[in-house]
Design a protein around this motif. Structure first.
Motif, PDB file in Angstrom:
ATOM      1  N   SER A  16      10.259  12.642  73.796  1.00 52.96           N
ATOM      2  CA  SER A  16       9.773  14.068  74.222  1.00 52.96           C
ATOM      3  C   SER A  16      10.587  14.498  75.530  1.00 52.96           C
ATOM      4  CB  SER A  16       8.135  14.101  74.397  1.00 52.96           C
ATOM      5  OG  SER A  16       7.862  13.629  75.892  1.00 52.96           O
ATOM      6  N   THR A  38       8.314  19.895  75.748  1.00 51.39           N
ATOM      7  CA  THR A  38       7.811  19.570  74.275  1.00 51.39           C
ATOM      8  C   THR A  38       6.558  18.370  74.523  1.00 51.39           C
ATOM      9  OG1 THR A  38       7.856  19.690  71.998  1.00 51.39           O
ATOM     10  CG2 THR A  38       9.186  18.054  73.102  1.00 51.39           C
ATOM     11  N   GLU A  39       5.771  18.263  73.643  1.00 51.90           N
ATOM     12  CA  GLU A  39       4.680  17.409  73.451  1.00 51.90           C
ATOM     13  C   GLU A  39       5.009  16.222  72.836  1.00 51.90           C
ATOM     14  OE1 GLU A  39       0.980  18.335  71.245  1.00 51.90           O
ATOM     15  OE2 GLU A  39       2.578  19.973  70.213  1.00 51.90           O
ATOM     16  N   ASP A  54       0.776  11.410  67.891  1.00 51.73           N
ATOM     17  CA  ASP A  54       0.554  11.014  69.263  1.00 51.73           C
ATOM     18  C   ASP A  54      -1.104  10.691  69.502  1.00 51.73           C
ATOM     19  OD1 ASP A  54       0.710  10.437  72.139  1.00 51.73           O
ATOM     20  OD2 ASP A  54       0.238  12.542  72.507  1.00 51.73           O
ATOM     21  N   VAL A  97       4.480  12.307  82.037  1.00 56.00           N
ATOM     22  CA  VAL A  97       3.524  12.808  81.222  1.00 56.00           C
ATOM     23  C   VAL A  97       2.027  12.438  81.421  1.00 56.00           C
ATOM     24  CG1 VAL A  97       5.339  13.298  79.444  1.00 56.00           C
ATOM     25  CG2 VAL A  97       3.809  11.504  79.233  1.00 56.00           C
TER      26      VAL A  97
END
Length: 346
Positions: free
Chosen positions: A144, A331-332, A33, A297
């Protein structure tokens, strides 16, 4: 062993001389990412099932600086990416021959030419049998929150901002994601820039006084508003401007009306981008009542100093999409990229 292609930065891969790879070694997948502030790379074990029922456990994780090509340039971006790729495999004690798939999810990468540029570079690092893919980071952020299922909408609000959507029939749409020079209202950079402008207006007498002035000068270690001019123009790094966002939230939490206006404007801009994507893909249906996932996010949406911008944003979005299902991933995005890497194999 499968022939390993050599990268220009061969010293980064010297650790492979100390790692023994054999046929029985568990295979891994790698997800990256890459953004305008930082780059995160994870290595996870290749699953034994076709689909993920929960986020895969991370075997190793590496982090470095920005890899947005529009912010740091291609050369720096590729160096940062190769460093995290080698670092994560060194930590996982795996050679490149143990990798089944790699996915780069990068901000600043949108067009087919952008993706092909990084795909060709990546092919020069990994063996020919490794499945490689390159996407915009918004796709990994969506994955994600949906365990890799590419349906719904994702809002990424960090240093930059992008909204990306996928319909049930695979059509896609995007809003923003064009960098601050072309406008990403609601991004961390935009909020920081807006706050700095408020301070300058207050100093000139063009706007009301604000607690932002003292708070931002203290944050930047400057003694007067005039010094903001030199601070702003000596370094065009987007992340340093976005770092002002928590200060704006702190002042808003204390009731400063100018700080509140900056954040309210950000909410409106972010909601407007979501609405544009939802309408283009008809995610909410003709009557606006259909349910769909919205993954949210990014650092801008974090609860800082008691100011919950994310809740305000969801409330605003529900005014035009009452049955939207907001998701804050467990989760990322880098793990989302790893899941995309796995699905690219099948």
């Amino acid at each position: 062993m499968t022939d390993i292609k050599r990268s220009r930065n061969t010293e980064l891969w010297d650790f492979e001389k100390e790692v023994t790879t054999n046929a029985s070694e568990s295979k891994v997948i790698v997800g990256v990412d890459g953004g305008a502030t930082s780059t995160v790379c994870v290595c996870v074990a290749a699953p034994h099932t076709a689909y993920f029922h929960e986020p895969p456990p991370v075997l190793a994780r590496a982090e470095s600086s920005a890899s947005n090509r529009n912010s740091v340039g291609d050369a720096v971006a590729k160096l940062v990416l190769e460093r995290v790729l080698s670092n994560v495999l060194e930590k996982a004690r795996r050679c490149r021959s143990a990798v089944q798939a790699v996915c780069l999810a990068l901000s600043g990468v949108s067009s087919a030419d952008d993706k092909q540029c990084f795909l060709e570079w990546l092919r020069g690092i990994f063996p020919a049998n490794v499945k490689l893919s390159v996407h915009n980071d918004s796709l990994a952020a969506l994955a994600s929150g949906t365990l890799g299922k590419l349906y719904g909408c994702v809002l990424v609000a960090g240093t930059g901002m992008i909204v990306f959507g996928v319909s049930e029939d695979g059509k896609t749409a995007q809003a923003a994601g064009v960098g601050p020079l072309l406008g990403e209202s609601g991004s961390g950079y935009s909020i920081g820039q807006h706050a700095l402008a408020v301070v300058m207006r207050a100093h000139d007498g063009r706007g009301p006084s604000t607690s932002l002035s003292k708070a931002i000068l203290q944050k930047l270690e400057l003694s007067s508003p005039e010094e903001i001019i030199g601070w702003m123009y000596k370094d065009y790094s987007w992340a340093r401007v976005a770092a002002i966002v928590p200060i704006v939230k702190a002042c808003a939490s204390m009731g400063d009306p100018e700080a509140v206006k900056v954040l309210e404007n950000a909410v409106e801009e972010l909601a407007g981008s979501v609405k544009a994507v939802v309408e283009r893909l008809n995610l909410a249906g003709e009557d606006g009542q259909k349910s769909f996932p919205l993954v949210v996010v990014g650092g801008v949406l974090e609860n800082d100093h008691g100011w919950d911008l994310c809740s305000q944003l969801v409330y605003r979005i529900k005014e035009f999409c009452p049955n939207v299902q907001p998701i804050q991933p467990k989760t990322e995005p880098a793990v989302g990229a790893a899941m995309l890497a796995w699905y690219s194999i099948s």
